[in-house]
Scaffold this motif. Structure first.
Motif, PDB file in Angstrom:
ATOM      1  N   LEU A 273     -65.582 -17.575 -84.348  1.00  0.00           N
ATOM      2  CA  LEU A 273     -64.556 -18.584 -83.378  1.00  0.00           C
ATOM      3  C   LEU A 273     -65.239 -19.888 -83.182  1.00  0.00           C
ATOM      4  O   LEU A 273     -64.612 -20.857 -83.272  1.00  0.00           O
ATOM      5  N   ALA A 274     -66.365 -19.881 -82.866  1.00  0.00           N
ATOM      6  CA  ALA A 274     -67.424 -20.993 -82.271  1.00  0.00           C
ATOM      7  C   ALA A 274     -67.423 -21.954 -83.646  1.00  0.00           C
ATOM      8  O   ALA A 274     -67.544 -23.239 -83.411  1.00  0.00           O
ATOM      9  N   ASP A 275     -67.803 -21.251 -84.865  1.00  0.00           N
ATOM     10  CA  ASP A 275     -67.980 -22.141 -86.125  1.00  0.00           C
ATOM     11  C   ASP A 275     -66.785 -22.577 -86.698  1.00  0.00           C
ATOM     12  O   ASP A 275     -66.895 -23.437 -87.707  1.00  0.00           O
ATOM     13  N   THR A 276     -65.502 -22.222 -86.338  1.00  0.00           N
ATOM     14  CA  THR A 276     -64.226 -22.673 -87.067  1.00  0.00           C
ATOM     15  C   THR A 276     -63.462 -23.643 -86.329  1.00  0.00           C
ATOM     16  O   THR A 276     -62.520 -24.166 -87.000  1.00  0.00           O
ATOM     17  N   VAL A 277     -63.648 -23.762 -85.017  1.00  0.00           N
ATOM     18  CA  VAL A 277     -62.831 -24.638 -84.392  1.00  0.00           C
ATOM     19  C   VAL A 277     -63.549 -25.727 -83.668  1.00  0.00           C
ATOM     20  O   VAL A 277     -64.751 -25.436 -82.936  1.00  0.00           O
TER      21      VAL A 277
ATOM     22  N   MET B 202     -54.813 -28.629 -89.981  1.00  0.00           N
ATOM     23  CA  MET B 202     -54.159 -27.979 -91.432  1.00  0.00           C
ATOM     24  C   MET B 202     -55.192 -28.949 -92.511  1.00  0.00           C
ATOM     25  O   MET B 202     -55.153 -28.348 -93.507  1.00  0.00           O
ATOM     26  N   ASP B 203     -55.908 -29.845 -92.021  1.00  0.00           N
ATOM     27  CA  ASP B 203     -56.913 -30.428 -92.944  1.00  0.00           C
ATOM     28  C   ASP B 203     -58.183 -29.532 -93.263  1.00  0.00           C
ATOM     29  O   ASP B 203     -58.903 -29.911 -94.106  1.00  0.00           O
ATOM     30  N   GLN B 204     -58.292 -28.426 -92.558  1.00  0.00           N
ATOM     31  CA  GLN B 204     -59.414 -27.873 -92.571  1.00  0.00           C
ATOM     32  C   GLN B 204     -59.646 -27.039 -93.889  1.00  0.00           C
ATOM     33  O   GLN B 204     -58.484 -26.565 -94.063  1.00  0.00           O
ATOM     34  N   GLN B 205     -60.972 -26.985 -94.406  1.00  0.00           N
ATOM     35  CA  GLN B 205     -61.001 -26.269 -95.524  1.00  0.00           C
ATOM     36  C   GLN B 205     -61.270 -24.582 -95.115  1.00  0.00           C
ATOM     37  O   GLN B 205     -62.320 -24.215 -94.639  1.00  0.00           O
ATOM     38  N   VAL B 206     -60.501 -23.697 -95.198  1.00  0.00           N
ATOM     39  CA  VAL B 206     -60.436 -22.569 -94.927  1.00  0.00           C
ATOM     40  C   VAL B 206     -60.563 -21.596 -96.108  1.00  0.00           C
ATOM     41  O   VAL B 206     -60.554 -20.231 -95.728  1.00  0.00           O
ATOM     42  N   GLY B 207     -60.488 -21.613 -97.435  1.00  0.00           N
ATOM     43  CA  GLY B 207     -60.449 -21.019 -98.436  1.00  0.00           C
ATOM     44  C   GLY B 207     -62.004 -20.492 -98.689  1.00  0.00           C
ATOM     45  O   GLY B 207     -62.783 -20.593 -97.870  1.00  0.00           O
ATOM     46  N   TRP B 208     -61.943 -19.614 -99.902  1.00  0.00           N
ATOM     47  CA  TRP B 208     -63.352 -18.933-100.069  1.00  0.00           C
ATOM     48  C   TRP B 208     -64.256 -19.790-100.836  1.00  0.00           C
ATOM     49  O   TRP B 208     -65.492 -19.260-101.091  1.00  0.00           O
TER      50      TRP B 208
END
Ligand code: ADP
Length: 480
Positions: free
Chosen positions: A400-404, A455-461
Motif C-alpha cells: 500500500l505504501a509503495d503504490t499510492v 488512472m495514469d499509474q502503471q499497474v500491469g505486470w
C-alpha cells in the motif's frame, strides 16, 4: 533463459490466494523479456481435469509413498509440468485441507514431493530441458534448494535459485522426527539450516538456502526484517538482507479495464465519466443521494484488514456527507458488527458475500476506496482502484505504501498525488484522513487531478516482469 516455477497453485487452474495470481501471470509477462517459464504444479483433481495432450517426461516409482509421473502439457496459455501422483494429490477437499477443514496430515510430504521433483528437474533429470533458474514460491517449494544442493555433484550444472515469499504466516512446519521421511540431509538439521526451534521449517529452509529472495513489495521486504511482521523469521531475513528484494505485483489490466469491463454499467476512459456508474452503485447498495464522497471497501473481514478501526472512525466520513458501501466476508462476529452498523446509519450499506462482478462495479462507481490494513504484503484492491480512477485511502504499510502517492502539500504542488496515506494507523488518524478525503473531494480541480493521476499509474505486470527477468539474468551471469 529457461526458468522453472515451482508452486502449489496457479491461476486459472487452482487458486486459494494471491500467490496463484502471480504464478499464473508471470509466464506470459516474462515471455516478453525473453524468459521461457515452465510451471511445475501438483496434479490435484482440478489440474488433472483441465489438461490434455500430455507427454510423460519423467517417471518416479517411489515418490514419497507411491509412483508418480511428470506430465508435460500446454493449458490455459501456460507451459506446465504436472506432477501426477494420485497418492499425494488426487483427493477431495481443498488443496491444503481435508473435507473437515483440518490440514492434510501429510502436507509436509505432499509438498516435499513437489520440491523434490523441482530439484530433480533442476539437476537435469529431463532429457531436453534444464532450467537456468528455479523460482520457488512459498513454503510448499521451500525444500527445493536443500534437495537441489544435495543432488548436485561436483562438475554438474546447478541452476540459480530464487525463493519468493507471498505469505510468511505459513511456514510448513513438521516435527524433526519426519526428517528421514522427508529425505532431508541430516547435516542441515541445525539453526543455520532448516531447523526452527527443534522443528523442520520448509520456508526457513528456502530462505536460508536459495541464492536470492524476493517478496511482493519493497516496503514489505523491509518490514519482514522486523518482529512485528517477520512471524519469527525476521532474524533469517535480516541475515539474508543482501539477497532480498521487493518486487511489486501487478494486476491483469485486461480483466480490470474500465474501458472494456463486462460487469460495469458504463465504460469510461477518464474519471469525469464515472458518473453513471456512481448512480448505479448507489442504487445497487440502496444508498441515497449525498454530497460527500462515495467510498467502498472490498475485503476479507479479518483482523489484518483493520476494518475495526474503520468502524470506529466512520462517523468522520458519514457526518460530512460521505457514504460507504462495503463488500466482504469473514468471521460471523465481524460480519454482524457491520450489519448492525449499517442498520444504524443510512450512509452505510453492507453486502456480506464474495462477489467478483460486484467488486468490478464498485471500483467503477466509487469515488474512493478505503484500505486500512495492519499489514499488506502487496494488496490488489488499491491497484484496481487506481486503474478505475477511484482514489485509495491506505495504511502506510507493505505494498500500500509503495503504490499510492499521498496528497501531501508537496505532492499536490507537484501534481503527482494519487491518494491518501494514513499514518500511524489508528481510529483517530483514520478519522483525520477521512476528513482530509472529504476536503479534497470538495476541491473539484484538485480531486480531478488526483483521479487522473491515479488512472495514469502503471499497474500491469510489465514492470514486475522486467524486475524478475533482471534478477534471473543477474543470477545466471553471476554463476557463469
Ligand atoms: P488478500 O489476498 O489479503 O485477501 P489482496 O488485496 O491482495 O488481499 O487480494 C484480495 C482479492 O480478493 C482482490 O482481488 C479482491 O478484489 C478480492 N476480494 C476480497 N474480498 C472480496 C469479496 N467479498 N468479493 C469479491 N472480491 C473480493
Amino acid at each position: 533463459m529457461k526458468v522453472l516455477s515451482v508452486a502449489s497453485e496457479c491461476v486459472p487452474l487452482v487458486k486459494t490466494g494471491g500467490l496463484a495470481d502471480v504464478v499464473g501471470a508471470l509466464p506470459s509477462a516474462l515471455a516478453a523479456e525473453g524468459v521461457q517459464m515452465k510451471v511445475l504444479l501438483p496434479g490435484y483433481p482440478a489440474v488433472m481435469d483441465s489438461i490434455s495432450n500430455t507427454r510423460e517426461v519423467l517417471h518416479d516409482p517411489n515418490l514419497f509413498g507411491g509412483s508418480a509421473r511428470l506430465l508435460e502439457c500446454h493449458a490455459a496459455g501456460l507451459d506446465l509440468l504436472v506432477l501426477d501422483a494420485p497418492h499425494l494429490y488426487y483427493r477431495p477437499g481443498t488443496i491444503y485441507l481435508q473435507p473437515d477443514g483440518r490440514d492434510w496430515p501429510d502436507n509436509p510430504e505432499r509438498f516435499a514431493a513437489l520440491s523434490w521433483i523441482g530439484a530433480r528437474i533442476g539437476a537435469g533429470a529431463l532429457e531436453d530441458w534444464q532450467p537456468d533458474v528455479i523460482h520457488m514460491h512459498d513454503w510448499q517449494a521451500g525444500l527445493c534448494p536443500v534437495y537441489l544442493d544435495d543432488m548436485i555433484a561436483p562438475g554438474m550444472r546447478r541452476p540459480g535459485t530464487v525463493m519468493s515469499v507471498h505469505n510468511i504466516a505459513f511456514q510448513g512446519l513438521a516435527p524433526m522426527s519426519r526428517q528421514v521421511a522427508l529425505r532431508l540431509p541430516a547435516d542441515g538439521a541445525h539453526p543455520d539450516g532448516y531447523e526452527y526451534y527443534g522443528q523442520i521449517n520448509a520456508l526457513k529452509a528456502g530462505l536460508m538456502q536459495a541464492d536470492r529472495l524476493t517478496t511482493v513489495s519493497p516496503t514489505y521486504a523491509r518490514e519482514l526484517m522486523r518482529p512485528e511482521f517477520g512471524m519469527g523469521l525476521e532474524g533469517v531475513l535480516q541475515r539474508r538482507s543482501d539477497a532480498l528484494t521487493g518486487i511489486l505485483n501487478g494486476i491483469d489490466t485486461g480483466v480490470w479495464n474500465p474501458m472494456d469491463d463486462p460487469f460495469v454499467h458504463t465504460h469510461y476512459g477518464a474519471p469525469e465519466d464515472k458518473g453513471p456508474n456512481k448512480d448505479a452503485l448507489r442504487a445497487e447498495f440502496g444508498l441515497p443521494e449525498a454530497s460527500g464522497p462515495l467510498c467502498i471497501v472490498v475485503s476479507r473481514l479479518t483482523e489484518q484488514k483493520g476494518l475495526d478501526l474503520l468502524l470506529a472512525a466512520l462517523p468522520a466520513l458519514l457526518q460530512r456527507g460521505g457514504q460507504l458501501a462495503l463488500l466482504g466476508t469473514g468471521s460471523a462476529a465481524v460480519e454482524n458488527e457491520w450489519r448492525e452498523a449499517a442498520a444504524r446509519n443510512s450512509g452505510l450499506s453492507v453486502h456480506i458475500g464474495y462477489d467478483e462482478a460486484k467488486a468490478h462495479r464498485m471500483m467503477a462507481g466509487a469515488d474512493a476506496i478505503l484500505v486500512p490494513s495492519r499489514f499488506e504484503p502487496c494488496g490488489l484492491t488499491q491497484l484496481y482502484a487506481l486503474r478505475y480512477g477511484t482514489v485509495p485511502v491506505v495504511a502506510l504499510t507493505g505494498g500500500l505504501a509503495d503504490t499510492v502517492i499521498p496528497a501531501s502539500p508537496a505532492a499536490l504542488n507537484a501534481g503527482v498525488a494519487t491518494g491518501i496515506q494514513v499514518y500511524p494507523l489508528s481510529a483517530d488518524s483514520l478519522a483525520v484522513s477521512l476528513g482530509d478525503l472529504v476536503r479534497l473531494f470538495e476541491d473539484e480541480p484538485t480531486w480531478q487531478k488526483i483521479r487522473r493521476n491515479a488512472m495514469d499509474q502503471q499497474v500491469g505486470w510489465d514492470r514486475a516482469a522486467k524486475a524478475y527477468a533482471a534478477l534471473f539474468t543477474e543470477l545466471v551471469t553471476d554463476a557463469a
